[in-house]
Motif scaffolding. Structure first.
Motif, PDB file in Angstrom:
ATOM      1  N   SER A 221       0.829  -1.202   0.000  1.00 47.98           N
ATOM      2  CA  SER A 221       0.000   0.000   0.000  1.00 47.98           C
ATOM      3  C   SER A 221       0.863   1.251   0.000  1.00 47.98           C
ATOM      4  O   SER A 221       0.565   2.237  -0.675  1.00 47.98           O
ATOM      5  CB  SER A 221      -0.922   0.002   1.220  1.00 47.98           C
ATOM      6  N   ASN A 222       1.947   1.198   0.763  1.00 53.13           N
ATOM      7  CA  ASN A 222       2.877   2.331   0.795  1.00 53.13           C
ATOM      8  C   ASN A 222       3.417   2.638  -0.594  1.00 53.13           C
ATOM      9  O   ASN A 222       3.510   3.788  -1.001  1.00 53.13           O
ATOM     10  CB  ASN A 222       4.053   2.032   1.736  1.00 53.13           C
ATOM     11  N   LYS A 223       3.799   1.590  -1.320  1.00 49.77           N
ATOM     12  CA  LYS A 223       4.352   1.769  -2.654  1.00 49.77           C
ATOM     13  C   LYS A 223       3.328   2.384  -3.600  1.00 49.77           C
ATOM     14  O   LYS A 223       3.658   3.235  -4.422  1.00 49.77           O
ATOM     15  CB  LYS A 223       4.846   0.438  -3.204  1.00 49.77           C
ATOM     16  N   ARG A 224       2.071   1.960  -3.476  1.00 50.68           N
ATOM     17  CA  ARG A 224       1.025   2.513  -4.349  1.00 50.68           C
ATOM     18  C   ARG A 224       0.828   3.999  -4.079  1.00 50.68           C
ATOM     19  O   ARG A 224       0.657   4.777  -5.016  1.00 50.68           O
ATOM     20  CB  ARG A 224      -0.290   1.747  -4.135  1.00 50.68           C
ATOM     21  N   VAL A 225       0.859   4.382  -2.809  1.00 53.48           N
ATOM     22  CA  VAL A 225       0.693   5.797  -2.459  1.00 53.48           C
ATOM     23  C   VAL A 225       1.864   6.619  -2.997  1.00 53.48           C
ATOM     24  O   VAL A 225       1.692   7.704  -3.544  1.00 53.48           O
ATOM     25  CB  VAL A 225       0.562   5.975  -0.934  1.00 53.48           C
ATOM     26  N   ILE A 226       3.085   6.081  -2.837  1.00 51.62           N
ATOM     27  CA  ILE A 226       4.276   6.783  -3.319  1.00 51.62           C
ATOM     28  C   ILE A 226       4.229   6.954  -4.832  1.00 51.62           C
ATOM     29  O   ILE A 226       4.560   8.019  -5.370  1.00 51.62           O
ATOM     30  CB  ILE A 226       5.555   6.030  -2.896  1.00 51.62           C
ATOM     31  N   ILE A 227       3.796   5.889  -5.535  1.00 51.42           N
ATOM     32  CA  ILE A 227       3.678   5.972  -7.002  1.00 51.42           C
ATOM     33  C   ILE A 227       2.644   7.024  -7.399  1.00 51.42           C
ATOM     34  O   ILE A 227       2.859   7.816  -8.324  1.00 51.42           O
ATOM     35  CB  ILE A 227       3.315   4.593  -7.587  1.00 51.42           C
ATOM     36  N   ALA A 228       1.514   7.043  -6.683  1.00 51.33           N
ATOM     37  CA  ALA A 228       0.460   8.011  -6.994  1.00 51.33           C
ATOM     38  C   ALA A 228       0.949   9.442  -6.770  1.00 51.33           C
ATOM     39  O   ALA A 228       0.710  10.333  -7.605  1.00 51.33           O
ATOM     40  CB  ALA A 228      -0.771   7.737  -6.131  1.00 51.33           C
ATOM     41  N   VAL A 229       1.645   9.668  -5.657  1.00 51.10           N
ATOM     42  CA  VAL A 229       2.169  11.008  -5.364  1.00 51.10           C
ATOM     43  C   VAL A 229       3.215  11.411  -6.392  1.00 51.10           C
ATOM     44  O   VAL A 229       3.269  12.559  -6.842  1.00 51.10           O
ATOM     45  CB  VAL A 229       2.752  11.059  -3.931  1.00 51.10           C
ATOM     46  N   THR A 230       4.058  10.450  -6.797  1.00 51.15           N
ATOM     47  CA  THR A 230       5.085  10.728  -7.809  1.00 51.15           C
ATOM     48  C   THR A 230       4.443  11.116  -9.138  1.00 51.15           C
ATOM     49  O   THR A 230       4.893  12.064  -9.806  1.00 51.15           O
ATOM     50  CB  THR A 230       5.985   9.496  -8.009  1.00 51.15           C
ATOM     51  N   CYS A 231       3.404  10.412  -9.533  1.00 47.56           N
ATOM     52  CA  CYS A 231       2.697  10.740 -10.785  1.00 47.56           C
ATOM     53  C   CYS A 231       2.078  12.128 -10.714  1.00 47.56           C
ATOM     54  O   CYS A 231       2.114  12.887 -11.695  1.00 47.56           O
ATOM     55  CB  CYS A 231       1.614   9.697 -11.073  1.00 47.56           C
TER      56      CYS A 231
END
Length: 245
Positions: free
Chosen positions: A68-78
């Motif tokens: 879940s952490n990785k998904r949030v980080i990817i979303a914020v990066t995008c």
């Protein structure tokens, strides 16, 4: 990122960009120039995005687990990348309009409805300050001043009109004078008229706008290059270090 936001605030305080934003808010033809607002808004958003990317990996005890952490980080990066592209688009647009698209800018500025809105803005934001700043100048002091293109074109008559100087904003205009420069006929001592309808005023305004957009565009593109390289270079160095290890 601080450079981008600072450039946006600087551009917001330039009379040319400020008056253009006020005029286009009326939506005369649907075209608006809001590069300064994009710089400020997207710049602040980028700062928040980067802070989140630094804070998130430091929080190890999230309830939803590592995936879940990785998904949030990817979303914020995008989201951050979208802001970068938005800022890049605004800066390249400003640079394009101030260079290859500059030929069409004076015609667009000079449309009657738009120019009416712009000259009201110039009156309250430029020539009022001009009157206060140079009110006590003698003729010699005034002619020694280094005026901006807007001040020179809009707040006083052209020099080739040869009007008699009374004060920086009051000039004695012969009642039956004839002039080769049509702007000489446009000048009025009325603070609401001055030389706002002169071609030299419109050209001075466009020159100031060109200068402001060129400076801001160059600063923002340079800042974006440093911003992107600041993310890419450390990762490259880490990858090379891991390969050597």
């Amino acid at each position: 990122m601080i450079t981008i936001v600072s450039t946006g605030f600087w551009l917001l305080n330039q009379p040319s960009d400020m008056c253009l934003g006020i005029s286009t808010s009326a939506k005369y033809d649907g075209r608006g120039e809001f590069t300064s607002i994009i710089y400020v808004g997207a710049g602040f958003g980028l700062i928040v995005t980067v802070l989140c990317l630094f804070v998130m990996p430091m929080r190890h005890n999230w309830k939803n687990g590592e995936s879940s952490n990785k998904r949030v980080i990817i979303a914020v990066t995008c989201f951050g990348l979208q802001l970068v592209f938005l800022i890049l688009f605004a800066s390249l647009y400003a640079l394009t309009q101030s260079t290859v698209g500059f030929a069409s800018l004076p015609r667009w500025i000079s449309s009657p409805e738009r120019w009416m809105s712009i000259n009201h803005c110039l009156d309250s934001n430029v020539c009022v300050h001009f009157r206060h700043k140079y009110a006590d100048d003698t003729q010699d002091q005034f002619f020694a001043r280094h005026l901006t293109p807007i001040e020179s074109g809009c707040c006083k008559p052209p020099l080739d009109c040869n009007f008699s100087f009374s004060s920086p904003t009051i000039w004695i205009k012969p009642s039956n004078g004839t002039y080769s420069n049509p702007d000489c006929y446009e000048w009025e001592n009325d603070p609401k008229k001055l030389c706002y309808n002169c071609q030299v005023c419109k050209l001075g305004y466009v020159q100031e706008l060109k200068k402001a957009w060129t400076i801001s565009g160059i600063f923002v593109v340079t800042a974006l290059l440093f911003f992107v390289s600041g993310f890419m270079l450390p990762r490259k160095l880490v990858k090379e270090h891991e390969e050597l290890s």
